[in-house]
Write a protein that holds these residues in place. Sequence first.
Motif, mmCIF file in Angstrom:
data_model
loop_
_atom_site.group_PDB
_atom_site.id
_atom_site.type_symbol
_atom_site.label_atom_id
_atom_site.label_comp_id
_atom_site.label_asym_id
_atom_site.label_seq_id
_atom_site.Cartn_x
_atom_site.Cartn_y
_atom_site.Cartn_z
ATOM 1 N N ARG A 1 0.781 -1.212 0.155
ATOM 2 C CA ARG A 1 -0.120 0.102 -0.099
ATOM 3 C C ARG A 1 0.900 1.299 -0.028
ATOM 4 O O ARG A 1 0.407 2.078 -0.441
ATOM 5 C CB ARG A 1 -1.001 -0.056 1.172
ATOM 6 C CG ARG A 1 -2.143 -0.866 1.203
ATOM 7 C CD ARG A 1 -3.031 -0.996 2.195
ATOM 8 N NE ARG A 1 -3.525 0.415 1.952
ATOM 9 C CZ ARG A 1 -4.796 0.525 3.000
ATOM 10 N NH1 ARG A 1 -5.028 -0.122 4.044
ATOM 11 N NH2 ARG A 1 -5.551 1.709 2.816
ATOM 12 N N GLU A 2 1.926 1.213 0.715
ATOM 13 C CA GLU A 2 3.046 2.452 0.901
ATOM 14 C C GLU A 2 3.675 2.575 -0.606
ATOM 15 O O GLU A 2 3.685 3.560 -1.249
ATOM 16 C CB GLU A 2 3.859 2.395 1.734
ATOM 17 C CG GLU A 2 3.498 2.872 3.128
ATOM 18 C CD GLU A 2 4.565 2.451 4.352
ATOM 19 O OE1 GLU A 2 5.598 2.182 3.979
ATOM 20 O OE2 GLU A 2 4.060 2.230 5.365
ATOM 21 N N VAL A 3 4.094 1.425 -1.018
ATOM 22 C CA VAL A 3 4.784 1.485 -2.112
ATOM 23 C C VAL A 3 3.874 2.019 -3.480
ATOM 24 O O VAL A 3 4.491 2.565 -4.333
ATOM 25 C CB VAL A 3 5.521 0.079 -2.675
ATOM 26 C CG1 VAL A 3 6.213 0.039 -4.000
ATOM 27 C CG2 VAL A 3 6.435 0.010 -1.497
ATOM 28 N N CYS A 4 2.728 1.598 -3.510
ATOM 29 C CA CYS A 4 1.724 1.925 -4.628
ATOM 30 C C CYS A 4 1.551 3.247 -4.683
ATOM 31 O O CYS A 4 1.192 3.955 -5.870
ATOM 32 C CB CYS A 4 0.364 1.017 -4.300
ATOM 33 S SG CYS A 4 0.400 -0.438 -4.981
ATOM 34 N N LEU A 5 1.620 3.939 -3.578
ATOM 35 C CA LEU A 5 1.429 5.728 -3.902
ATOM 36 C C LEU A 5 2.620 6.268 -4.170
ATOM 37 O O LEU A 5 2.605 7.291 -4.267
ATOM 38 C CB LEU A 5 1.186 6.054 -2.420
ATOM 39 C CG LEU A 5 -0.253 5.419 -1.682
ATOM 40 C CD1 LEU A 5 -0.441 5.938 -0.325
ATOM 41 C CD2 LEU A 5 -1.435 5.877 -2.514
ATOM 42 N N GLN A 6 4.063 5.484 -4.346
ATOM 43 C CA GLN A 6 4.961 6.255 -4.604
ATOM 44 C C GLN A 6 4.968 6.755 -6.109
ATOM 45 O O GLN A 6 4.345 6.145 -6.822
ATOM 46 C CB GLN A 6 6.111 5.281 -4.364
ATOM 47 C CG GLN A 6 6.508 4.647 -2.998
ATOM 48 C CD GLN A 6 6.986 5.740 -2.262
ATOM 49 O OE1 GLN A 6 7.855 6.496 -2.567
ATOM 50 N NE2 GLN A 6 6.540 5.956 -0.832
ATOM 51 N N ASP A 7 5.759 7.785 -6.420
ATOM 52 C CA ASP A 7 5.705 8.560 -7.582
ATOM 53 C C ASP A 7 6.236 7.262 -8.908
ATOM 54 O O ASP A 7 5.605 7.547 -9.882
ATOM 55 C CB ASP A 7 6.663 9.667 -7.946
ATOM 56 C CG ASP A 7 5.588 10.977 -7.007
ATOM 57 O OD1 ASP A 7 4.516 10.798 -6.834
ATOM 58 O OD2 ASP A 7 6.440 11.640 -6.678
ATOM 59 N N TYR A 8 7.144 6.716 -8.286
ATOM 60 C CA TYR A 8 7.846 5.785 -9.465
ATOM 61 C C TYR A 8 6.848 4.707 -10.000
ATOM 62 O O TYR A 8 6.782 4.321 -11.022
ATOM 63 C CB TYR A 8 9.359 5.268 -9.101
ATOM 64 C CG TYR A 8 9.204 4.471 -7.672
ATOM 65 C CD1 TYR A 8 9.772 4.831 -6.561
ATOM 66 C CD2 TYR A 8 8.920 2.977 -8.018
ATOM 67 C CE1 TYR A 8 9.689 4.186 -5.692
ATOM 68 C CE2 TYR A 8 8.667 2.194 -6.767
ATOM 69 C CZ TYR A 8 9.246 2.702 -5.619
ATOM 70 O OH TYR A 8 9.291 1.952 -4.534
ATOM 71 N N VAL A 9 5.817 4.333 -9.123
ATOM 72 C CA VAL A 9 4.949 3.372 -9.523
ATOM 73 C C VAL A 9 3.900 4.046 -10.379
ATOM 74 O O VAL A 9 3.499 3.448 -11.408
ATOM 75 C CB VAL A 9 4.236 2.786 -8.289
ATOM 76 C CG1 VAL A 9 3.042 1.961 -8.668
ATOM 77 C CG2 VAL A 9 5.215 1.968 -7.368
ATOM 78 N N LYS A 10 3.416 5.079 -9.782
ATOM 79 C CA LYS A 10 2.441 5.809 -10.625
ATOM 80 C C LYS A 10 3.101 6.406 -12.110
ATOM 81 O O LYS A 10 2.470 5.966 -13.011
ATOM 82 C CB LYS A 10 1.998 7.280 -10.179
ATOM 83 C CG LYS A 10 1.224 7.169 -8.941
ATOM 84 C CD LYS A 10 1.129 8.556 -8.231
ATOM 85 C CE LYS A 10 0.196 8.465 -7.119
ATOM 86 N NZ LYS A 10 0.294 9.754 -6.214
ATOM 87 N N PHE A 11 4.421 6.669 -12.173
ATOM 88 C CA PHE A 11 5.113 7.203 -13.428
ATOM 89 C C PHE A 11 5.306 5.737 -14.130
ATOM 90 O O PHE A 11 4.904 5.718 -15.686
ATOM 91 C CB PHE A 11 6.362 7.501 -13.023
ATOM 92 C CG PHE A 11 7.280 7.852 -14.278
ATOM 93 C CD1 PHE A 11 6.773 9.133 -15.092
ATOM 94 C CD2 PHE A 11 8.151 7.174 -14.929
ATOM 95 C CE1 PHE A 11 7.444 9.285 -16.118
ATOM 96 C CE2 PHE A 11 8.824 7.539 -15.996
ATOM 97 C CZ PHE A 11 8.401 8.752 -16.775
ATOM 98 N N ALA A 12 5.410 4.569 -13.664
ATOM 99 C CA ALA A 12 5.675 3.238 -14.295
ATOM 100 C C ALA A 12 4.211 2.987 -15.078
ATOM 101 O O ALA A 12 4.174 2.389 -16.071
ATOM 102 C CB ALA A 12 5.947 2.092 -13.517
ATOM 103 N N ARG A 13 3.128 3.327 -14.341
ATOM 104 C CA ARG A 13 1.815 2.922 -14.839
ATOM 105 C C ARG A 13 1.406 4.032 -16.181
ATOM 106 O O ARG A 13 1.083 3.346 -17.005
ATOM 107 C CB ARG A 13 0.667 3.134 -13.806
ATOM 108 C CG ARG A 13 0.742 1.993 -12.806
ATOM 109 C CD ARG A 13 -0.778 2.150 -12.043
ATOM 110 N NE ARG A 13 -0.494 1.469 -10.800
ATOM 111 C CZ ARG A 13 -0.434 0.383 -10.624
ATOM 112 N NH1 ARG A 13 -0.489 -0.670 -11.483
ATOM 113 N NH2 ARG A 13 -0.383 -0.273 -9.307
ATOM 114 N N ALA A 14 2.170 5.169 -15.935
ATOM 115 C CA ALA A 14 1.563 6.186 -16.754
ATOM 116 C C ALA A 14 2.363 6.033 -18.001
ATOM 117 O O ALA A 14 1.899 6.188 -18.930
ATOM 118 C CB ALA A 14 1.985 7.602 -16.133
#
Lengths: 325, 314
Positions: A212-225
């Motif tokens: 849950r913590e890692v999912c909110l990190q920018d690098y995960v959002k960026f990877a999805r984007a």
Amino acid sequence: MIVYLVRRFGQSLLAVVAMAVLVFMGVYAIGNPVDVLISPEASQADIAAATARLGLDKPLWQQFGIFVINAFQGDLGTSFVYGRPALDIILERLPATFELAMVALFLSVGIGVPLGVWAGMRPESIAGRTIMAGSILGFSLPNFWQGMLLILVFAVLLGWLPAGGRGQTTEFLGMQVSFLTLDGLSHLILPAINLALFKMSLLIRLTRANTREVCLQDYVKFARAKGLSGRRVVLVHILKNIMIPVVTIIGLELGSMLAFAIVTETVFAWPGMGKLLIDSINLLDRPVIVAYLMLTVLIIVMINFMVDVIYSFLDPRIRLSEMKG
Amino acid sequence: MTSTTTPEPQTPEPQTPEASDPVRIDSPVMRVVKQFVEDPVAVFGLVLFIAIAFVAIAAPWLAPQNPYDLAQLDIMDGGLPPGGTSFSGQVYWLGTDQQGRDMISAIMYGLRVSLLVASVSLGLAITIGTIVGVTAAYFGGRLDSLIMRVVDLQLSFPAILIALILLALLGRGVEKVILALVIVQWAYYARTVRSSAIVERRKDYIDAAKCLALTNRRIMFRHLLPNCVPPLIVVATVQIAQAIALEATLSFLGVGVPITEPSLGLLIANGYDYLLSGRYWISMFPGVALVLTIIAINLVGDRLRDVLNPRLQK
């Protein structure tokens, strides 16, 4: 790095020495060591001979020296029941416990981590909530009670799996193992699940919280984007970053698995060293108890040492702060 | 906000609604209680636990028979399934064990032993752990590092292993189980109290108390300790569930309470031999009672952890 290793090794050594002193005090200083170390059925002459051999007529500090020297030579006394060195008997039982613990560890990681990631990515979904509720149950049910439920359901009511024993074993890397034969495997499943359930619950909760913590990190959002596939995001970006705490917990829980194996082995009559300990306690076979204790302490201290070393490789902040301190 | 219930437009009064808001003057205890009851699951857990504790305390007056008075047992009633009727017409709702002992009564008396052992060891372990923890944090330095080394050393070994070895050397007995549980558990409280006391120690009110030349003991226990209580409560609820489970496990393994004072764990162990022959109720129902107790405490503990956690407060 070397400073850290040496210091950590010194601490481990201190732990072993402290436990040796405590065991020694427990056996020699409280109560009569003759009662503890010499079989109640021994004759008067045997008692006198054993007293002299163990040095029980000497002052306490000399006795401690003899105890330590004997322990270093692998002599932790002779079993009353089997009439053989206690350490040998325990080492014979070690492979069974080792196999059980390894399979249980494999199960708890192989099931616990994926379920935890799943629940962490969808915390509000029905599946996520069910996984969490299940893990609370895994926490709340005492280990031996879980084992009995497993026996009741799968052995007594359904009759699918045997209730106890080890089944047919084959030789593998010089050890007798169960998991390579069908019969052995059917005996192994229930105790392994029983031993794994608690750790599994622990890993589910830990993995879920970290995910849950890692999912909110920018690098995960960026990877999805960036349009990466969901599988790649989970395997590379999320899993890699939750691994440090997970690896630590796995290592530290390995020691407690040895202790919990005592319960599981008793419930399922699994012929490992935990069952041997309980049998020895019931038969008052004290040399085996002492030998079990010293060996287990040594194993747990070694595991803790290795976990700390591995951890310091994975996370440089640890060894840096330790070196300063 | 609840004080202005009238729909008429607010007149510019000097007194703001917040000043008269009763929530503002609540004590911290009231705040915790109010937040606690917002969660129905936690309230259910608390009610369940109170009911269980009541049954345990009142067992001699509530139980249909005294399971350890052999005169009241009839061997002819042995091994009756749940709902079975005895020769004298008494119905055993949860069945009987091999000696014809009513399982309901046995469970009530077993709960008594289980909860007694857990709560006495909890009280002693908290007392010792708190004194050690506050002392370590307040004086610091060598004493602190020595105490914490011992605590770390002990916590690096599994609790069940330490308790098992102690009891293997000491023999079985209620007071010995309590001693083993205290030895296993004091370190958790010492570490918890120390970690919060070490933060509190640097605050101004401690300096102020020192300027007043109060004795060290007074500062430690009247000023420092009360501010370390919330995390202690959370750890205590987790640990009492652990203590009950640990005692049950030890008794199940045959190193815990003696056969004359069976706890739930020993009842389960006694029934274990009959499990394979299909007489599941002898060990199943004591197990259900044990699990319900632990779950009830865990539900309360989960909520308390949220309510008492300062980081989750607004």
